[in-house]
Design an enzyme around this catalytic site. Structure first.
Site, PDB file in Angstrom:
ATOM      1  N   LYS A  90     -24.431  15.371  70.841  1.00  0.00           N
ATOM      2  CA  LYS A  90     -24.260  16.109  69.588  1.00  0.00           C
ATOM      3  C   LYS A  90     -24.836  15.274  68.468  1.00  0.00           C
ATOM      4  O   LYS A  90     -24.558  14.075  68.369  1.00  0.00           O
ATOM      5  CB  LYS A  90     -22.748  16.331  69.340  1.00  0.00           C
ATOM      6  CG  LYS A  90     -22.446  17.055  68.044  1.00  0.00           C
ATOM      7  CD  LYS A  90     -22.480  18.553  68.223  1.00  0.00           C
ATOM      8  CE  LYS A  90     -22.619  19.325  66.940  1.00  0.00           C
ATOM      9  NZ  LYS A  90     -24.016  19.499  66.481  1.00  0.00           N
ATOM     10  N   GLN A 111     -24.634   7.774  65.935  1.00  0.00           N
ATOM     11  CA  GLN A 111     -23.920   9.028  66.183  1.00  0.00           C
ATOM     12  C   GLN A 111     -22.889   8.891  67.313  1.00  0.00           C
ATOM     13  O   GLN A 111     -21.830   9.515  67.267  1.00  0.00           O
ATOM     14  CB  GLN A 111     -24.951  10.107  66.535  1.00  0.00           C
ATOM     15  CG  GLN A 111     -24.465  11.534  66.364  1.00  0.00           C
ATOM     16  CD  GLN A 111     -24.540  12.024  64.924  1.00  0.00           C
ATOM     17  OE1 GLN A 111     -25.537  11.812  64.259  1.00  0.00           O
ATOM     18  NE2 GLN A 111     -23.487  12.664  64.452  1.00  0.00           N
ATOM     19  N   LYS A 126     -29.643  12.605  68.820  1.00  0.00           N
ATOM     20  CA  LYS A 126     -30.333  12.887  67.548  1.00  0.00           C
ATOM     21  C   LYS A 126     -31.748  13.336  67.865  1.00  0.00           C
ATOM     22  O   LYS A 126     -32.296  12.965  68.905  1.00  0.00           O
ATOM     23  CB  LYS A 126     -30.393  11.615  66.683  1.00  0.00           C
ATOM     24  CG  LYS A 126     -30.655  11.886  65.221  1.00  0.00           C
ATOM     25  CD  LYS A 126     -29.361  12.168  64.483  1.00  0.00           C
ATOM     26  CE  LYS A 126     -29.576  12.611  63.071  1.00  0.00           C
ATOM     27  NZ  LYS A 126     -28.297  12.677  62.341  1.00  0.00           N
ATOM     28  N   ASP A 166     -30.009  17.760  59.536  1.00  0.00           N
ATOM     29  CA  ASP A 166     -30.028  16.425  58.916  1.00  0.00           C
ATOM     30  C   ASP A 166     -31.072  16.551  57.801  1.00  0.00           C
ATOM     31  O   ASP A 166     -31.328  17.675  57.332  1.00  0.00           O
ATOM     32  CB  ASP A 166     -30.392  15.338  59.942  1.00  0.00           C
ATOM     33  CG  ASP A 166     -30.117  13.921  59.430  1.00  0.00           C
ATOM     34  OD1 ASP A 166     -28.970  13.474  59.480  1.00  0.00           O
ATOM     35  OD2 ASP A 166     -31.067  13.255  58.945  1.00  0.00           O
ATOM     36  N   ASN A 240     -28.102  18.267  50.912  1.00  0.00           N
ATOM     37  CA  ASN A 240     -26.874  18.841  51.457  1.00  0.00           C
ATOM     38  C   ASN A 240     -25.664  17.932  51.217  1.00  0.00           C
ATOM     39  O   ASN A 240     -24.621  18.377  50.714  1.00  0.00           O
ATOM     40  CB  ASN A 240     -27.095  19.082  52.963  1.00  0.00           C
ATOM     41  CG  ASN A 240     -25.833  19.483  53.663  1.00  0.00           C
ATOM     42  OD1 ASN A 240     -25.031  18.638  54.065  1.00  0.00           O
ATOM     43  ND2 ASN A 240     -25.614  20.775  53.794  1.00  0.00           N
ATOM     44  N   SER A 377     -18.952  20.358  62.618  1.00  0.00           N
ATOM     45  CA  SER A 377     -19.814  20.891  63.678  1.00  0.00           C
ATOM     46  C   SER A 377     -19.012  21.043  64.977  1.00  0.00           C
ATOM     47  O   SER A 377     -19.147  22.035  65.691  1.00  0.00           O
ATOM     48  CB  SER A 377     -20.994  19.957  63.943  1.00  0.00           C
ATOM     49  OG  SER A 377     -22.025  20.169  63.019  1.00  0.00           O
TER      50      SER A 377
HETATM   51  P1  NDP Z   1     -31.319  16.735  52.650  1.00  0.00           P
HETATM   52  O1  NDP Z   1     -32.684  16.903  53.169  1.00  0.00           O
HETATM   53  O2  NDP Z   1     -30.490  17.933  52.364  1.00  0.00           O
HETATM   54  O3  NDP Z   1     -31.311  15.834  51.344  1.00  0.00           O
HETATM   55  C1  NDP Z   1     -31.865  14.544  51.266  1.00  0.00           C
HETATM   56  C2  NDP Z   1     -31.944  14.210  49.814  1.00  0.00           C
HETATM   57  O4  NDP Z   1     -32.282  12.861  49.632  1.00  0.00           O
HETATM   58  C3  NDP Z   1     -32.987  15.028  49.096  1.00  0.00           C
HETATM   59  O5  NDP Z   1     -32.536  15.276  47.805  1.00  0.00           O
HETATM   60  C4  NDP Z   1     -34.186  14.103  49.119  1.00  0.00           C
HETATM   61  O6  NDP Z   1     -35.103  14.415  48.086  1.00  0.00           O
HETATM   62  C5  NDP Z   1     -33.494  12.801  48.862  1.00  0.00           C
HETATM   63  N1  NDP Z   1     -34.239  11.656  49.305  1.00  0.00           N
HETATM   64  C6  NDP Z   1     -34.981  11.494  50.429  1.00  0.00           C
HETATM   65  N2  NDP Z   1     -35.485  10.269  50.464  1.00  0.00           N
HETATM   66  C7  NDP Z   1     -35.052   9.641  49.344  1.00  0.00           C
HETATM   67  C8  NDP Z   1     -35.227   8.353  48.789  1.00  0.00           C
HETATM   68  N3  NDP Z   1     -35.989   7.452  49.408  1.00  0.00           N
HETATM   69  N4  NDP Z   1     -34.592   8.049  47.623  1.00  0.00           N
HETATM   70  C9  NDP Z   1     -33.846   8.951  46.988  1.00  0.00           C
HETATM   71  N5  NDP Z   1     -33.669  10.202  47.453  1.00  0.00           N
HETATM   72  C10 NDP Z   1     -34.255  10.524  48.597  1.00  0.00           C
HETATM   73  O7  NDP Z   1     -30.565  15.794  53.709  1.00  0.00           O
HETATM   74  P2  NDP Z   1     -29.015  15.556  53.883  1.00  0.00           P
HETATM   75  O8  NDP Z   1     -28.301  15.672  52.602  1.00  0.00           O
HETATM   76  O9  NDP Z   1     -28.570  16.360  55.045  1.00  0.00           O
HETATM   77  O10 NDP Z   1     -29.009  14.038  54.379  1.00  0.00           O
HETATM   78  C11 NDP Z   1     -28.874  12.936  53.488  1.00  0.00           C
HETATM   79  C12 NDP Z   1     -28.362  11.731  54.276  1.00  0.00           C
HETATM   80  O11 NDP Z   1     -27.088  12.053  54.855  1.00  0.00           O
HETATM   81  C13 NDP Z   1     -29.235  11.298  55.454  1.00  0.00           C
HETATM   82  O12 NDP Z   1     -29.115   9.893  55.600  1.00  0.00           O
HETATM   83  C14 NDP Z   1     -28.572  11.980  56.646  1.00  0.00           C
HETATM   84  O13 NDP Z   1     -28.869  11.341  57.853  1.00  0.00           O
HETATM   85  C15 NDP Z   1     -27.116  11.835  56.256  1.00  0.00           C
HETATM   86  N6  NDP Z   1     -26.167  12.724  56.899  1.00  0.00           N
HETATM   87  C16 NDP Z   1     -26.339  14.080  56.887  1.00  0.00           C
HETATM   88  C17 NDP Z   1     -25.389  14.900  57.472  1.00  0.00           C
HETATM   89  C18 NDP Z   1     -25.497  16.382  57.406  1.00  0.00           C
HETATM   90  O14 NDP Z   1     -24.556  17.044  57.853  1.00  0.00           O
HETATM   91  N7  NDP Z   1     -26.539  16.974  56.871  1.00  0.00           N
HETATM   92  C19 NDP Z   1     -24.227  14.348  58.164  1.00  0.00           C
HETATM   93  C20 NDP Z   1     -24.098  12.905  58.064  1.00  0.00           C
HETATM   94  C21 NDP Z   1     -25.050  12.152  57.457  1.00  0.00           C
HETATM   95  P3  NDP Z   1     -36.347  15.373  48.391  1.00  0.00           P
HETATM   96  O15 NDP Z   1     -35.814  16.650  48.933  1.00  0.00           O
HETATM   97  O16 NDP Z   1     -36.971  15.520  47.054  1.00  0.00           O
HETATM   98  O17 NDP Z   1     -37.176  14.614  49.394  1.00  0.00           O
HETATM   99  O1  2IT Z   2     -25.722  12.393  60.889  1.00  0.00           O
HETATM  100  C1  2IT Z   2     -24.972  13.349  61.177  1.00  0.00           C
HETATM  101  O2  2IT Z   2     -23.794  13.161  61.531  1.00  0.00           O
HETATM  102  C2  2IT Z   2     -25.505  14.708  61.062  1.00  0.00           C
HETATM  103  N1  2IT Z   2     -26.639  14.863  60.646  1.00  0.00           N
HETATM  104  C3  2IT Z   2     -24.665  15.886  61.485  1.00  0.00           C
HETATM  105  C4  2IT Z   2     -24.709  16.073  62.975  1.00  0.00           C
HETATM  106  C5  2IT Z   2     -24.048  17.324  63.487  1.00  0.00           C
HETATM  107  O3  2IT Z   2     -24.161  17.536  64.696  1.00  0.00           O
HETATM  108  O4  2IT Z   2     -23.432  18.083  62.731  1.00  0.00           O
END
Ligand code: NDP
Ligand code: 2IT
Length: 445
Positions: A90, A111, A126, A166, A240, A377
């Site tokens: 997952k 993960q 992943k 992600d 997100n 999830s």
């Molecule tokens: P998104 O794509 O929704 O958002 C990422 C954001 O970060 C965007 O606003 C992007 O800008 C910005 N960004 C990317 N690179 C940089 C940088 N170098 N400096 C500043 N801002 C930056 O992704 P998520 O919100 O899903 O993911 C964000 C983080 O959270 C990641 O590390 C991911 O692995 C982690 N994560 C996500 C989960 C999920 O459920 N989605 C769960 C657990 C962890 P732009 O769009 O302009 O590139």
């Molecule tokens: O880094 C993470 O934990 C995620 N991007 C979410 C993974 C998931 O299966 O919901």
């Protein structure tokens, strides 16, 4: 040489040019030293650390698709099925030009422990691609997702491997991926999570990671007799995770003063206005710079690192790996920051973490603090299996108690291994012990 050092050296030697994977392995194994030393003979005999750092399966494939000009484009797809000791693989899919095998392996490795910490029966994996969704039309995104799934479908399944989103993968992409899986397999099953609500998505999943990170910070503070209400918070990112965290912070009465993107950041000392953010983000997928043009008193600054130079009580990195280095960590400390709670995966470099530790900051490490997303999830998988859908309150309450349990279990593990209050060591130990026991019980696999 100690068993931990031997395995770290092997990982570095056998996985060249994968610095993020090395970094994630070193962080976990070095903090597990006390646990490993207590069981060294058994772990060594079972080659437990070698198995833990070698993915069960690594899949790489070609993803050809046709752009709007009729040109064929080719990207690389990845799925790393890291560990299935406690449940089906997952973990999310990341679409970003920086994606390579080492990045997917670091994320898959993290993960495994994160999923174990949730208390739910989910293994770790992943995937993703070096495809860049930025500037692509809806049709191009669909064409890419359909081609990606045309290969991925044979490797995944509701009881085998369940991907989610992600960076660069949200509800729109999950919708296209789900549709293609259903068409190829002729099966309507919970093979992906983070789906839109209309076809099996769980309530709270879009907000879950950000909400969970804030609940985690709230519990860490509560353990110290403090409240999150009234605290000034700096967030990075605008995706997100950042959006979910921002909403929950404002609901809880904290003052959010920043959001950021890869090019720059917004500082609004009066507090970020979420209705404006929502309009820019969800209304027309705009750039954050627009916020400063619309809100008097708000500033836009070039350069994403500057976000860590604003005065704040709490920092929530929610963008990407290694976004806080030693210099940024020192700037946070100098400006009064007392808490760092990680929404992104591995956002702090090892040097930054040392700065937090040396200055007595409260530190919520990613695999514990951002586990709320994968936890919901897991709840989505349960609802899909039951073919029913829980209310917002039901899911939110389960998320809250999962985050509270992660804080409690990590603190208990830290204490058990003689490092009271060390959430990094505690989270790694608590996540690891369950997976290790399951691996030993299942024999040599
Ligand atoms: P998104 O794509 O929704 O958002 C990422 C954001 O970060 C965007 O606003 C992007 O800008 C910005 N960004 C990317 N690179 C940089 C940088 N170098 N400096 C500043 N801002 C930056 O992704 P998520 O919100 O899903 O993911 C964000 C983080 O959270 C990641 O590390 C991911 O692995 C982690 N994560 C996500 C989960 C999920 O459920 N989605 C769960 C657990 C962890 P732009 O769009 O302009 O590139
Ligand atoms: O880094 C993470 O934990 C995620 N991007 C979410 C993974 C998931 O299966 O919901």
């Amino acid at each position: 040489m100690s068993y931990v050092d031997e395995v770290i050296a092997q990982v570095v030697e056998k996985n060249p040019v994968q610095p993020e994977f090395h970094q994630a392995v070193k962080e976990v194994l070095e903090s597990l030293r006390v646990v490993v030393e207590a069981n060294e003979e058994e772990f060594r005999k079972n080659a437990l650390l070698e198995r833990l750092t070698n993915p069960e399966r690594q899949i790489m494939f070609r993803v050809p698709w046709v752009d709007d000009k009729g040109q064929v484009q080719v990207n690389t797809g990845f799925r790393v099925q890291f560990n299935s000791a406690i449940g089906p693989y997952k973990g999310g899919l990341r679409f970003h030009p920086s994606v390579n095998l080492g990045i997917i392996k670091f994320l898959g490795f993290e993960q495994v422990f994160k999923n174990s910490l949730t208390g739910l029966p989910i293994g770790g994996g992943k995937g993703g691609s070096d495809f860049d969704p930025k500037g692509k039309s809806d049709r191009e995104i669909m064409a890419f997702c359909q081609s990606f799934m045309t290969e991925l479908y044979r490797h995944i399944g509701a009881d085998t491997d369940v991907p989610a989103g992600d960076i660069g993968v949200g509800a729109r992409e999950i919708g296209y991926l789900f549709g293609q899986y259903k068409r190829i397999r002729n099966e309507f099953v919970g093979v992906l999570t983070g789906k839109p609500r209309e076809f099996g998505g769980s309530r709270v999943r879009p907000e879950a990671t950000g909400y969970g990170t804030v609940y985690f910070a709230q519990h860490m503070l509560k353990e110290k007799g403090q409240d999150i209400k009234g605290k000034t918070v700096a967030i990075s990112g605008f995706g997100n995770v950042a959006w979910g965290a921002a909403q929950k912070l404002v609901q809880l009465g904290a003052k959010l003063v920043t959001i950021s993107g890869p090019d720059g950041y917004i500082y609004d000392p009066d507090g970020i206005k979420l209705d404006i953010v929502k309009d820019i983000k969800l209304g027309h997928r705009g750039r954050i710079k627009e916020y400063a043009e619309r809100v008097p008193g708000a500033e836009y600054h070039e350069g994403c690192k500057g976000v860590w130079t604003v005065p704040c009580d709490i920092a929530l990195p929610c963008a990407t790996q290694n976004e806080i280095d030693e210099e940024s960590a020192k700037a946070l400390v100098a400006n009064g920051c007392k808490v760092v709670c990680e929404g992104a995966n591995m956002p702090s470099t090892p040097e930054a973490i040392a700065v937090y530790q040396d200055n007595g900051l409260l530190y919520g490490p990613a695999k514990a603090a951002n586990a709320g997303g994968v936890a919901v999830s897991g709840l989505e998988m349960s609802q899909n299996s039951y073919r029913l859908s829980w209310t917002f309150e039901e899911v939110d309450n389960k998320l809250k108690s999962i985050m509270e349990n992660i804080v409690a279990n990590s603190l208990a593990a830290a204490k058990e291994y003689g490092h009271e209050g060390d959430l990094m060591l505690g989270a790694n130990a608590a996540g690891f012990v369950k997976v290790a026991n399951a691996m030993v019980a299942q024999g040599v696999l």
